[in-house]
Scaffold this motif. Sequence first.
Motif, short mmCIF file in Angstrom:
data_model
loop_
_atom_site.label_atom_id
_atom_site.label_comp_id
_atom_site.label_asym_id
_atom_site.label_seq_id
_atom_site.Cartn_x
_atom_site.Cartn_y
_atom_site.Cartn_z
N SER A 3 16.14 -4.05 -28.60
CA SER A 3 15.38 -5.09 -29.29
C SER A 3 15.08 -4.73 -30.74
N GLY A 4 15.36 -3.49 -31.11
CA GLY A 4 15.07 -3.05 -32.47
C GLY A 4 13.63 -2.67 -32.68
N SER A 5 12.94 -2.37 -31.59
CA SER A 5 11.53 -1.99 -31.68
C SER A 5 11.37 -0.69 -32.48
N HIS A 6 10.22 -0.55 -33.13
CA HIS A 6 9.95 0.64 -33.93
C HIS A 6 9.33 1.74 -33.08
N PRO A 7 9.34 2.98 -33.55
CA PRO A 7 8.77 4.09 -32.77
C PRO A 7 7.26 3.91 -32.54
N ALA A 8 6.82 4.30 -31.34
CA ALA A 8 5.39 4.28 -31.03
C ALA A 8 4.72 5.52 -31.61
N ILE A 9 3.42 5.51 -31.64
CA ILE A 9 2.67 6.57 -32.32
C ILE A 9 2.82 7.93 -31.64
N ASP A 10 3.10 7.93 -30.34
CA ASP A 10 3.19 9.22 -29.63
C ASP A 10 4.55 9.40 -28.96
N GLY A 11 5.58 8.86 -29.56
CA GLY A 11 6.92 8.98 -29.01
C GLY A 11 7.34 7.71 -28.29
N GLY A 12 8.63 7.58 -27.99
CA GLY A 12 9.12 6.37 -27.37
C GLY A 12 9.15 5.22 -28.36
N LEU A 13 9.16 4.01 -27.83
CA LEU A 13 9.22 2.83 -28.67
C LEU A 13 8.04 1.91 -28.39
#
Length: 321
Positions: free
Chosen positions: A112-122
């Motif tokens: 989906s082109g999601s951006h990185p989450a604050i603690d890893g993953g998306l």
Amino acid sequence: MPAKAKYRGRFAPSPTGPLHFGSLVAAVGSYLDARAHGGEWLLRMEDVDTPRNVPGAAAGILATLEAYGFEWDGPVLWQSRRFEAYAAALERLIAAGLAYGCTCSRKEIADSGSHPAIDGGLAYPGTCRDGLPAGRTARAWRLRVNDEPLAFVDRLQGRVLQHLESDVGDFVLRRADGLFAYQLAVAVDDEFQAISDVVRGADLLASTPRQIWLQRCLGYATPRYAHLPVASNAAGEKLSKQTLAPALDVGQAGPTLVCALNFLGQGVPAELAAAPPAEVWAWGLAHWAFSAIPRRPSIPLAILRYAPAFPRRPASASGRS
């Protein structure tokens, strides 16, 4: 004037392997802070993620804590026996329109082109927030969040602020494999055990806003938080199973407790370096100074005055708290 709430702390290891030095730091910090306040210290086994549990690890954790002289209040709380409580909390959130079913796989989120989450993953992009795609059934359940600032003041790390929608996205409460997520389990259990103070490693600092959001959605009280610096190795990595942190040696309980206290800035006298656990605890209980704990997220073991003498054999380590 209302009576002040009783201090109730807890230590919550995951039985994914034996305890290591980083686990001990969290246990010592939470234990001494509870006792310094005349409070209780509870023990919770965070075994909700059953596929990751290692046979015999829970028994080994309990035996190690006893060998190191820890004394907890009341029976151990086992998350694997609390699925009905987690299901009831999830049903409340669904009924209130705060949780929804999600069909997305990890690959679909990545695509989906999601951006990185604050603690890893998306960060979750909200694909299923307004309803499931035609012909699809829910694989997991997520909690709705918003992008208003969520802030709290950590007793050690200071003010922490996140915008959950952009930093994390709507997060999972029940996974595609049917298991309940850590964030839901820990919020439900902290409320159930009437935990007033959570003292744990700074590796969990980024999870705390999600837990506070859950507490607000469920009408729970929010504990005070103190996130201790985590121990890091020579490569700057947090001691963990993934970094092959060695298991605690029960034959070196006294000296290793001294190392943990020094890691927490307590300045243990040199004459206690080889003392038995009972003497180390007596000193720690008499001299505990929360204000001496370094206010930083991590500390390399190499700078310790008395570094722990790790065995050569690597071992897996327990995770969250």
